[in-house]
Motif scaffolding. Structure first.
Motif, PDB file in Angstrom:
ATOM      1  N   LEU A 185      12.596 172.973  61.372  1.00 24.73           N
ATOM      2  CA  LEU A 185      13.938 172.444  61.607  1.00 24.73           C
ATOM      3  C   LEU A 185      15.009 173.248  60.874  1.00 24.73           C
ATOM      4  CD1 LEU A 185      13.388 168.584  61.230  1.00 24.73           C
ATOM      5  CD2 LEU A 185      14.203 169.743  63.292  1.00 24.73           C
ATOM      6  N   GLU A 186      14.676 173.736  59.701  1.00 24.33           N
ATOM      7  CA  GLU A 186      15.696 174.255  58.782  1.00 24.33           C
ATOM      8  C   GLU A 186      16.588 175.349  59.370  1.00 24.33           C
ATOM      9  OE1 GLU A 186      17.630 173.109  55.737  1.00 24.33           O
ATOM     10  OE2 GLU A 186      15.651 172.296  56.167  1.00 24.33           O
ATOM     11  N   VAL A 198      20.689 161.443  67.575  1.00 25.94           N
ATOM     12  CA  VAL A 198      19.774 162.465  68.089  1.00 25.94           C
ATOM     13  C   VAL A 198      18.495 161.819  68.620  1.00 25.94           C
ATOM     14  CG1 VAL A 198      18.427 164.517  67.513  1.00 25.94           C
ATOM     15  CG2 VAL A 198      20.678 164.163  66.464  1.00 25.94           C
ATOM     16  N   PRO A 199      18.194 161.960  69.907  1.00 27.07           N
ATOM     17  CA  PRO A 199      16.908 161.462  70.409  1.00 27.07           C
ATOM     18  C   PRO A 199      15.758 162.293  69.834  1.00 27.07           C
ATOM     19  CG  PRO A 199      18.458 161.881  72.212  1.00 27.07           C
ATOM     20  CD  PRO A 199      19.024 162.529  70.985  1.00 27.07           C
ATOM     21  N   VAL A 200      14.717 161.617  69.378  1.00 31.44           N
ATOM     22  CA  VAL A 200      13.517 162.295  68.886  1.00 31.44           C
ATOM     23  C   VAL A 200      12.345 161.824  69.755  1.00 31.44           C
ATOM     24  CG1 VAL A 200      12.026 162.790  66.921  1.00 31.44           C
ATOM     25  CG2 VAL A 200      14.467 162.365  66.549  1.00 31.44           C
ATOM     26  N   ALA A 257      24.860 166.397  67.581  1.00 30.62           N
ATOM     27  CA  ALA A 257      24.836 165.300  68.549  1.00 30.62           C
ATOM     28  C   ALA A 257      24.380 165.772  69.931  1.00 30.62           C
ATOM     29  CB  ALA A 257      26.221 164.661  68.659  1.00 30.62           C
ATOM     30  N   GLU A 258      24.422 167.099  70.173  1.00 26.57           N
ATOM     31  CA  GLU A 258      23.984 167.655  71.456  1.00 26.57           C
ATOM     32  C   GLU A 258      22.504 168.027  71.451  1.00 26.57           C
ATOM     33  OE1 GLU A 258      26.149 167.621  73.941  1.00 26.57           O
ATOM     34  OE2 GLU A 258      27.539 166.746  72.486  1.00 26.57           O
ATOM     35  N   LEU A 259      21.843 167.847  70.322  1.00 29.30           N
ATOM     36  CA  LEU A 259      20.458 168.272  70.154  1.00 29.30           C
ATOM     37  C   LEU A 259      19.482 167.151  70.527  1.00 29.30           C
ATOM     38  CD1 LEU A 259      18.589 170.565  68.917  1.00 29.30           C
ATOM     39  CD2 LEU A 259      18.763 169.299  66.756  1.00 29.30           C
ATOM     40  N   VAL A 260      18.346 167.534  71.110  1.00 30.18           N
ATOM     41  CA  VAL A 260      17.188 166.652  71.257  1.00 30.18           C
ATOM     42  C   VAL A 260      16.049 167.308  70.489  1.00 30.18           C
ATOM     43  CG1 VAL A 260      15.523 165.619  72.861  1.00 30.18           C
ATOM     44  CG2 VAL A 260      17.934 165.858  73.531  1.00 30.18           C
ATOM     45  N   VAL A 261      15.298 166.528  69.729  1.00 33.05           N
ATOM     46  CA  VAL A 261      14.135 167.036  68.998  1.00 33.05           C
ATOM     47  C   VAL A 261      12.883 166.428  69.615  1.00 33.05           C
ATOM     48  CG1 VAL A 261      12.945 167.153  66.770  1.00 33.05           C
ATOM     49  CG2 VAL A 261      15.444 167.340  66.861  1.00 33.05           C
ATOM     50  N   LEU A 320      24.584 173.840  77.622  1.00 30.21           N
ATOM     51  CA  LEU A 320      23.366 173.120  77.983  1.00 30.21           C
ATOM     52  C   LEU A 320      22.816 172.389  76.760  1.00 30.21           C
ATOM     53  CD1 LEU A 320      21.571 175.736  80.280  1.00 30.21           C
ATOM     54  CD2 LEU A 320      23.348 174.067  80.846  1.00 30.21           C
ATOM     55  N   THR A 321      21.820 171.545  76.989  1.00 30.77           N
ATOM     56  CA  THR A 321      21.229 170.732  75.923  1.00 30.77           C
ATOM     57  C   THR A 321      19.934 171.357  75.431  1.00 30.77           C
ATOM     58  OG1 THR A 321      22.166 168.693  76.811  1.00 30.77           O
ATOM     59  CG2 THR A 321      20.279 168.473  75.327  1.00 30.77           C
ATOM     60  N   PRO A 322      19.841 171.733  74.154  1.00 32.52           N
ATOM     61  CA  PRO A 322      18.586 172.258  73.630  1.00 32.52           C
ATOM     62  C   PRO A 322      17.619 171.133  73.265  1.00 32.52           C
ATOM     63  CG  PRO A 322      20.277 172.352  71.936  1.00 32.52           C
ATOM     64  CD  PRO A 322      20.925 171.753  73.163  1.00 32.52           C
ATOM     65  N   VAL A 323      16.371 171.295  73.670  1.00 27.73           N
ATOM     66  CA  VAL A 323      15.306 170.364  73.289  1.00 27.73           C
ATOM     67  C   VAL A 323      14.390 171.141  72.349  1.00 27.73           C
ATOM     68  CG1 VAL A 323      13.441 168.863  74.083  1.00 27.73           C
ATOM     69  CG2 VAL A 323      15.487 169.180  75.509  1.00 27.73           C
ATOM     70  N   LEU A 324      14.575 170.946  71.057  1.00 32.71           N
ATOM     71  CA  LEU A 324      13.862 171.716  70.044  1.00 32.71           C
ATOM     72  C   LEU A 324      12.514 171.080  69.746  1.00 32.71           C
ATOM     73  CD1 LEU A 324      13.830 173.968  67.845  1.00 32.71           C
ATOM     74  CD2 LEU A 324      14.823 172.241  66.300  1.00 32.71           C
ATOM     75  N   CYS A 325      11.444 171.853  69.931  1.00 38.01           N
ATOM     76  CA  CYS A 325      10.097 171.354  69.686  1.00 38.01           C
ATOM     77  C   CYS A 325       9.624 171.773  68.300  1.00 38.01           C
ATOM     78  CB  CYS A 325       9.129 171.904  70.729  1.00 38.01           C
ATOM     79  SG  CYS A 325       9.564 171.487  72.430  1.00 38.01           S
ATOM     80  N   VAL A 326       9.053 170.826  67.575  1.00 36.26           N
ATOM     81  CA  VAL A 326       8.510 171.083  66.243  1.00 36.26           C
ATOM     82  C   VAL A 326       7.159 170.381  66.135  1.00 36.26           C
ATOM     83  CG1 VAL A 326      10.797 171.312  65.168  1.00 36.26           C
ATOM     84  CG2 VAL A 326       9.701 169.062  65.252  1.00 36.26           C
ATOM     85  N   GLY A 327       6.307 170.891  65.259  1.00 35.18           N
ATOM     86  CA  GLY A 327       5.011 170.235  65.075  1.00 35.18           C
ATOM     87  C   GLY A 327       4.037 171.100  64.306  1.00 35.18           C
ATOM     88  N   GLU A 328       3.059 170.438  63.707  1.00 31.11           N
ATOM     89  CA  GLU A 328       2.108 171.103  62.828  1.00 31.11           C
ATOM     90  C   GLU A 328       0.761 171.297  63.516  1.00 31.11           C
ATOM     91  OE1 GLU A 328       0.889 166.843  62.486  1.00 31.11           O
ATOM     92  OE2 GLU A 328       2.742 167.955  62.799  1.00 31.11           O
TER      93      GLU A 328
END
Length: 255
Positions: free
Chosen positions: A151-152, A210-212, A164-168, A125-133
């Motif tokens: 992210l690290e 990578v789509p952001v 290439a399979e990641l979405v941020v 499946l495709t992971p959609v990784l959420c980040v933010g302050e």
């Protein structure tokens, strides 16, 4: 030069829309949203409404579905959790990971998000990784550092092929559900910082694939301006995705 990234328009329903509301939503939304092959439309309904969403979108392959969370183990005594295999079997294609509410309400750590990304990729499946302050972190001029810290642990477990399979999804915590939106320039600056970190780890070509996305009080009247910014490849929409007409308008704003 890599091919242009297709806009991604994602709706995260959070703890809203039960099965019957889900059926009504899609009856309205699909009537207003014409299939288009130049963008990706994704919904993340609550787990209990996933089957209703899947049934309601049969015959519309342009609309994809994901789940809001998974656990990294394949099975076991983990009451209330979903495995990647369960999500895949139900028809999910994507998984939200590390949403700010998972981090700040439920205490999910960045190390745990990395475990989830690894499990999601292993499950196809495709992971959609959420980040933010948070607001305090931005006011302390630590926004980019905080996002890099989130992210690290994920970047450390990925190969160049896997990234290439990641979405941020960049979602400033202070803009989620508050009505306050990061300025388009703020969004563009953070998206550039995210892509620069990806390029540092995996090279520019991999980073460019990578789509952001931007998330945080996205509405029909600000979506087009946000998505017009360089490096903003789409939106992750919360409250405004609960209204069929409003979300259809956001989808049209992609161009």
């Amino acid at each position: 030069m890599s091919a242009p990234r297709r806009p991604v328009l994602a709706g995260n329903w959070k703890m809203n829309h039960g099965p019957s509301e889900t059926v009504r939503f899609f009856a309205d939304f699909l009537a207003m949203h014409e299939p288009a092959d130049d963008r990706t439309v994704v919904f993340f309904p609550p787990a209990i409404s996933f089957a209703a969403a899947k049934e309601a979108t049969q015959g519309r392959p342009d609309v994809r579905l994901g789940v809001q969370n998974v656990y990294w183990e394949a099975s076991g005594a983990f009451t209330g959790e979903l495995s990647v295999g369960m999500a895949r079997d139900a028809g999910a294609e994507l998984v939200l990971i590390g949403h700010s509410e998972r981090r700040h309400v439920f205490g999910e750590t960045s190390a745990e998000t990395a475990k989830k990304v690894r499990a999601v990729l292993a499950g196809g499946l495709t992971p959609v990784l959420c980040v933010g302050e948070t607001l305090d972190e931005r006011q302390a001029d630590r926004a980019e550092a905080v996002v890099a810290e989130q992210l690290e642990p994920v970047l450390a477990i990925l190969s160049a092929d896997e990234v290439a399979e990641l979405v941020v999804a960049y979602e400033p915590v202070w803009a989620i559900g508050t009505g306050v939106t990061a300025t388009p320039q703020d969004a563009a600056a953070m998206h550039a910082a995210v892509r620069a970190r990806l390029a540092q780890a995996f090279g520019q070509e991999a980073a460019d694939a990578v789509p952001v996305l931007y998330g945080g009080s996205v509405k029909p009247d600000n979506a087009a301006e946000l998505m017009s910014q360089p490096g903003v490849d789409g939106v992750l929409v919360g409250g405004a995705s609960l209204d069929a007409q409003g979300f259809a308008g956001i989808c049209r704003a992609a161009g």
